[in-house]
Structure formats: C-alpha cells, structure tokens
Design a protein around this motif. Sequence first.
Motif, PDB file in Angstrom:
ATOM      1  N   ALA A 187       0.854  -1.190   0.000  1.00 54.01           N
ATOM      2  CA  ALA A 187       0.000   0.000   0.000  1.00 54.01           C
ATOM      3  C   ALA A 187       0.893   1.244   0.000  1.00 54.01           C
ATOM      4  O   ALA A 187       1.994   1.233   0.551  1.00 54.01           O
ATOM      5  CB  ALA A 187      -0.906  -0.003   1.222  1.00 54.01           C
ATOM      6  N   ASN A 188       0.410   2.310  -0.651  1.00 47.66           N
ATOM      7  CA  ASN A 188       1.209   3.537  -0.690  1.00 47.66           C
ATOM      8  C   ASN A 188       0.721   4.525   0.367  1.00 47.66           C
ATOM      9  O   ASN A 188      -0.159   4.221   1.180  1.00 47.66           O
ATOM     10  CB  ASN A 188       1.190   4.158  -2.087  1.00 47.66           C
ATOM     11  CG  ASN A 188      -0.215   4.563  -2.527  1.00 47.66           C
ATOM     12  OD1 ASN A 188      -1.170   4.537  -1.746  1.00 47.66           O
ATOM     13  ND2 ASN A 188      -0.357   4.945  -3.776  1.00 47.66           N
ATOM     14  N   ARG A 189       1.303   5.716   0.366  1.00 46.60           N
ATOM     15  CA  ARG A 189       0.954   6.728   1.368  1.00 46.60           C
ATOM     16  C   ARG A 189      -0.538   7.073   1.334  1.00 46.60           C
ATOM     17  O   ARG A 189      -1.173   7.246   2.389  1.00 46.60           O
ATOM     18  CB  ARG A 189       1.796   7.986   1.149  1.00 46.60           C
ATOM     19  CG  ARG A 189       1.473   9.117   2.116  1.00 46.60           C
ATOM     20  CD  ARG A 189       2.347  10.326   1.859  1.00 46.60           C
ATOM     21  NE  ARG A 189       3.720  10.080   2.233  1.00 46.60           N
ATOM     22  CZ  ARG A 189       4.192  10.252   3.469  1.00 46.60           C
ATOM     23  NH1 ARG A 189       3.398  10.670   4.430  1.00 46.60           N
ATOM     24  NH2 ARG A 189       5.458  10.018   3.728  1.00 46.60           N
ATOM     25  N   ARG A 190      -1.099   7.171   0.131  1.00 46.82           N
ATOM     26  CA  ARG A 190      -2.515   7.518   0.018  1.00 46.82           C
ATOM     27  C   ARG A 190      -3.390   6.464   0.693  1.00 46.82           C
ATOM     28  O   ARG A 190      -4.290   6.802   1.467  1.00 46.82           O
ATOM     29  CB  ARG A 190      -2.878   7.652  -1.457  1.00 46.82           C
ATOM     30  CG  ARG A 190      -4.359   7.879  -1.705  1.00 46.82           C
ATOM     31  CD  ARG A 190      -4.650   7.982  -3.195  1.00 46.82           C
ATOM     32  NE  ARG A 190      -6.068   8.079  -3.468  1.00 46.82           N
ATOM     33  CZ  ARG A 190      -6.594   8.172  -4.680  1.00 46.82           C
ATOM     34  NH1 ARG A 190      -5.803   8.197  -5.739  1.00 46.82           N
ATOM     35  NH2 ARG A 190      -7.891   8.254  -4.848  1.00 46.82           N
ATOM     36  N   ARG A 191      -3.127   5.197   0.413  1.00 39.69           N
ATOM     37  CA  ARG A 191      -3.906   4.119   1.021  1.00 39.69           C
ATOM     38  C   ARG A 191      -3.698   4.105   2.538  1.00 39.69           C
ATOM     39  O   ARG A 191      -4.639   3.868   3.305  1.00 39.69           O
ATOM     40  CB  ARG A 191      -3.468   2.779   0.418  1.00 39.69           C
ATOM     41  CG  ARG A 191      -4.128   1.557   1.061  1.00 39.69           C
ATOM     42  CD  ARG A 191      -5.601   1.458   0.688  1.00 39.69           C
ATOM     43  NE  ARG A 191      -6.256   0.389   1.404  1.00 39.69           N
ATOM     44  CZ  ARG A 191      -6.916   0.545   2.551  1.00 39.69           C
ATOM     45  NH1 ARG A 191      -7.016   1.749   3.088  1.00 39.69           N
ATOM     46  NH2 ARG A 191      -7.478  -0.467   3.151  1.00 39.69           N
ATOM     47  N   PHE A 192      -2.481   4.368   2.961  1.00 43.16           N
ATOM     48  CA  PHE A 192      -2.146   4.398   4.378  1.00 43.16           C
ATOM     49  C   PHE A 192      -2.959   5.471   5.097  1.00 43.16           C
ATOM     50  O   PHE A 192      -3.568   5.230   6.145  1.00 43.16           O
ATOM     51  CB  PHE A 192      -0.649   4.657   4.518  1.00 43.16           C
ATOM     52  CG  PHE A 192      -0.101   4.547   5.907  1.00 43.16           C
ATOM     53  CD1 PHE A 192       0.051   3.315   6.516  1.00 43.16           C
ATOM     54  CD2 PHE A 192       0.287   5.687   6.599  1.00 43.16           C
ATOM     55  CE1 PHE A 192       0.581   3.207   7.794  1.00 43.16           C
ATOM     56  CE2 PHE A 192       0.814   5.598   7.878  1.00 43.16           C
ATOM     57  CZ  PHE A 192       0.963   4.349   8.474  1.00 43.16           C
ATOM     58  N   GLN A 193      -2.993   6.662   4.511  1.00 42.44           N
ATOM     59  CA  GLN A 193      -3.717   7.767   5.142  1.00 42.44           C
ATOM     60  C   GLN A 193      -5.226   7.530   5.104  1.00 42.44           C
ATOM     61  O   GLN A 193      -5.939   7.909   6.040  1.00 42.44           O
ATOM     62  CB  GLN A 193      -3.354   9.079   4.454  1.00 42.44           C
ATOM     63  CG  GLN A 193      -1.911   9.500   4.707  1.00 42.44           C
ATOM     64  CD  GLN A 193      -1.522  10.768   3.995  1.00 42.44           C
ATOM     65  OE1 GLN A 193      -1.982  11.031   2.881  1.00 42.44           O
ATOM     66  NE2 GLN A 193      -0.657  11.560   4.593  1.00 42.44           N
ATOM     67  N   GLU A 194      -5.722   6.910   4.032  1.00 41.35           N
ATOM     68  CA  GLU A 194      -7.145   6.579   3.968  1.00 41.35           C
ATOM     69  C   GLU A 194      -7.526   5.610   5.080  1.00 41.35           C
ATOM     70  O   GLU A 194      -8.589   5.725   5.691  1.00 41.35           O
ATOM     71  CB  GLU A 194      -7.482   5.976   2.599  1.00 41.35           C
ATOM     72  CG  GLU A 194      -7.496   6.988   1.461  1.00 41.35           C
ATOM     73  CD  GLU A 194      -7.720   6.330   0.112  1.00 41.35           C
ATOM     74  OE1 GLU A 194      -7.640   5.074   0.046  1.00 41.35           O
ATOM     75  OE2 GLU A 194      -7.961   7.052  -0.867  1.00 41.35           O
ATOM     76  N   HIS A 195      -6.646   4.636   5.341  1.00 36.12           N
ATOM     77  CA  HIS A 195      -6.917   3.655   6.394  1.00 36.12           C
ATOM     78  C   HIS A 195      -6.925   4.336   7.762  1.00 36.12           C
ATOM     79  O   HIS A 195      -7.791   4.037   8.606  1.00 36.12           O
ATOM     80  CB  HIS A 195      -5.861   2.559   6.349  1.00 36.12           C
ATOM     81  CG  HIS A 195      -6.181   1.367   7.208  1.00 36.12           C
ATOM     82  ND1 HIS A 195      -7.408   0.749   7.216  1.00 36.12           N
ATOM     83  CD2 HIS A 195      -5.421   0.685   8.108  1.00 36.12           C
ATOM     84  CE1 HIS A 195      -7.403  -0.266   8.065  1.00 36.12           C
ATOM     85  NE2 HIS A 195      -6.198  -0.317   8.631  1.00 36.12           N
TER      86      HIS A 195
END
Length: 611
Positions: A187-195
Amino acid sequence: MTKPVEALHGNQSNLESEMVVMPHLEQMLEDISDKMRLPSRLDPGDCLIRDAFDSAYPVAAADVRGTIIYVNRKFCEMSGYSEEELIGSNHRLLNSGEHSTSFFRGMYRQIAYGKAWHGEICNRRKDGSLYWVDGTIVPHIPERGKISRCTSIWFDITERKLLEEELRASKENLKRLASIDPLTDLANRRRFQEHISSLVHEYPRTKREFHLALLDVDRFKEVHDTFGHPAGDDLLKTVATRLRAMADQHLLVARLGGDEFGLILTACSSEQANAVLEAAIEAIRQPMLIAGTSRRCSASLGVATFPMHAEDGAALLKAAGLALHHAKMNGRDRIENFQPEFRDIAEKKAFLLAEIEGGLRQGAFEFHYQPIVPLADHTPVSLEALMRWRHPQRGLLSPAGFQEGFADQQVRAAFGMYMLTKVFGDVTAFQSYGLAVGRIALNLTSSDFQSDAFLDHFFKLSAETGVPLSSFCAEVTEGMFLGPSQKRVEWGLHRLHEAGVEIALDDFGTGFASLTHLRQLPIDRLKIDRSFVANMVLSNEDQAIVRGVIDIAHNLGVVVTAEGVETVEQVELLTDLGCDMLQGWYFGKACEAGRLPALLGALPDCRIQRA
C-alpha cells in the motif's frame, strides 16, 4: 390501480425470452408509419412492421407460453441458430444464466400491465458464447384485452459491453495503482492515510484504539550511494517482502516514500503491538543480498497510539514521526514509543529555529575574534571568527547556547551565507583603521558545500570589497569527510585552495580523520584539539600525542596550531615541541571587532626566533 392484462398466467419464464427491441421503438414506429402513410398506433406484430425491420435488425416474436413463433434472418445470424431450430422452441434456449430472478420479475410485471419493456439482456449463442442486446419487448393486445404474443426487436451491443468492461477493468486497475506503491507492491501513502482516516472516523462507534508505526531503514542512503540505485531498490523490496509476510487483517504495511514504511496495527494491546514491531525489526536484521554481497541492515521505528497520543490522523502521524526521530537520535536499530515530552522538545526546537530566522533577518548575530598567535617572528597574528547571538532576552550567546539550531541543514546554510557578509564587512573595517592581521579563520560546515551558492558568494564578496581570498582560512572538521556530502566537500575545498584560501583541519585527533586525508586533501594546517593540550603538561600520553601530531604534520609540510592554551607552562612546552601557532585564553578571549586593537596590543610576547 391498473390491473395487469389477462392471459399472461403461469410461470414468469414466459417472459424470459430475452427478446429485445431497439430503444425508442414507439418513436420508430411513428417514423415508419409516416413514411408508409400508416396510422402511428399500428400493431407491432403486424407483418408490415416486421417487413420494415426484417432487413435491418433482428426481430422475433413469442406466444404467451414463451414459444418462439417468428424470427427473421438477422435474428438467426445473431443467435447462431437456424429458423427451423428456433421456431417452436422455448425462448429459454437463449438463456445465458447471467440475470437474476428479480430481473425477470421486473420485466414480467411491466409487460403484464401492457407496457413495453426497455432494457439490456445477455443471451447465449448456439456455440455457447455470450452476447449482449439492447431493445424493447412490446406486448400485442387485441380487442379482447388479453396479451396474445410479444414482439421484440434486438440491437447487438456486445462490442459496447466489452468496451465498458475493459474501461471498468481499467478504472479498477487505475484505482488499484493509485493505492499501491509500484516498487514494493505494498500500500502507498494515500492508502495508508485513507486507512488511518477510516479508523479515526469509526472510533466513536467501535471505541477501538490502534497503533501507528513509522519505520526507516538505517543508513539507507549509504547503501544507495555506495552500491547504486538498483541496489537501493533491491534493499527496499527485500524489506517490503519481509514486512508483507507479517501482514494480516489486523496489520497494514505501506511504503510511504523513500526508505520510510508505515504500519497500522489494530485489535491488539500496546504490549502485543510492540511484540509485532520487534519481530519486524528482527526480520530486517537478518542478512540480505545487496549487489551480490550479504549485508546486515537495521531499522529504526517510532510508535504512537490513537487516541492516547493524538486526536486525529495528522497529529498521530506527527507523534509517530517524533518517536522515530528519537529512535534515530538514540542509536538507531530500536523502537521508541511516543512520549509527551517529545512534543515539548519539538516545539522548543521549532521556536528556536523561528527565533534564529528572526535574528538573521534583524542582524542580531555578530562575530567576535580570537587571536591565533604565531611563535615565529615576523608573522602577523591571525584571527578566528566566532559567532555570537545578541539575544533580546537571554543576552549574548555563544554557539553552545543555540546548538540545536545547527542540527538543521537549512539553518547551517543560512548561517554560512550570513557569516561571509558580516566577516567581509569587518575585515574591510580592519583595513580602514590600519589594523594589520594575518588570515581570518572561518568555521565551515558541510551545508556550505551542498550547492555552489556559498562559494560563489565568497568569490563575489572578495571581488566587490577588494579583500583577497588569501586573507582567509577555511576551518573544517573531520566529520565533514564522511557521509553523502564528502565528494562535494572535497571539491569545494580544492576550489577554495586553488583560489588562495588556506584550509585547516580543526579538532584533529577527536574524530575519524586519517592520514589519508592529509595526503589526498589540500590541508595546509592542523589544529590540535584542546582536549590534548589541557593535560599535556602532566600527562605523558597526551604530550606524546601532541609531539607525534606536530612531527607528522611538519614532515608533510603542514602547519600546526594548538587550541585551548591557557597557561604559560603549556606555551613553553608547545614551543619546545615546535608548534607553529597557539590559540587560547592565555592570549585573550574572543572579543568584538572594535576591541581588537586593544587586545592585540596587550598580547604577551611569546615569539621565538627560528633557525
């Protein structure tokens, strides 16, 4: 309420013929009627209408039991069946199995009320392949009020459906790519922050805490610079593989950029989270193949817990970042859990940096000068420029009073540019009132060599003021020859040396410099660290070190300055050992530029005649 037309009794499969007509059939009927001079409410099952559509579109009709009673040539071509195979067969012959019972129930309900049905259906050809049609099924209602049959006109939309499927797949793939790091497939930063946002949003309902960890690969830049970009990528992929092996529904692993990874742990206590993170660090410690050689790497990790340490995602990331910073500062290869004092330290540092920026703008930093006294006759006294901060509340501060500010590379670079402007101004003033001095020593940092700006400014000020570059000595420390900036530092020193600037190696003997540096770099002067001078009168070991440094330097043609000279005994011993220049409180503390004439006039005479 309108009642359904009679005669569509029995199984709803009577309507599952999936025979479709082109959209807007009623409008088309009107258009055709106008051309044929026929009434617009013509029976859709009339042979004239069938003939009108027969050559253009697939047409079929079925009775109320679903038995096919008519097909045209286009219908046969599209379905793959012959007319003989279709006439008398049930419409379920074409059933693809792609539609639900509720789909056909809705179709039945609409036709049962005597209304035309518009929609899209997937059918199956004789060879088993699927195809899509778009159209309309129109019930035929004679004067008795009962539906006698249904006529349908089909329009093949298979290509459009395939394109839509490709577009849908492409969108899903793009969506996946938008949330996946291409190098590691994590997962990238965007997915990380969404989670993170999702967990924070759900907390009022679930009351579930979670732990956020930031992980940095220790000394990754050294591996990258030593072995090259591909080796650095291989290292990151190996770390990602080892972290991915630990991931499950309660552990999300992401690559946030560079050598930074993020981990989010749910459904576990702080003790359990730390156990998982210890296992992650231990997995990274295991040897890995880099550029064909086996190497051991380590990682530093900072952890923060929601909502204990922060009330939103951004603050939680900042807390974990502060913990990671402390893990690095405390030796790396360790886990550091966030502590509230970390935030206080960070805020204090941020306040200090803001004060420094303000001080630079307001000219609150000045330079005091300490004499460097030569032991040989006919040699002028040199000076070392030492920065002072005239703080509005704390008074006059030496660099020790704002040392934390030097940890910031941008601040160090700003200090370097400021220093040049101030010192050139002071030297110009010295010349104006006839103060004759030797070289002015300037303390440089690796940040001064990150770009060409510092050296260009140095040369520009020399040209503008008429102060020659030979009036200066650039003092550098041993640590500047280590790490990623080494090459730029070496290049910059050669450039300065060629222009006439003397190069001095400061604090010699306390760091990691070797004799190789004296041989390969343009070093003109060694400065023996004060820690050796302080005890040399009483310590035979320190005296031997000082003697050895002086002998080696002289054999290499390098001048030696001893720092921290405070007693006459030290002066006498250093004179006997052949030291070239002395600096310390014995000759005077650093003072403002305006007080230099008085200080220099009061210097003790310790010069000697050299054979």
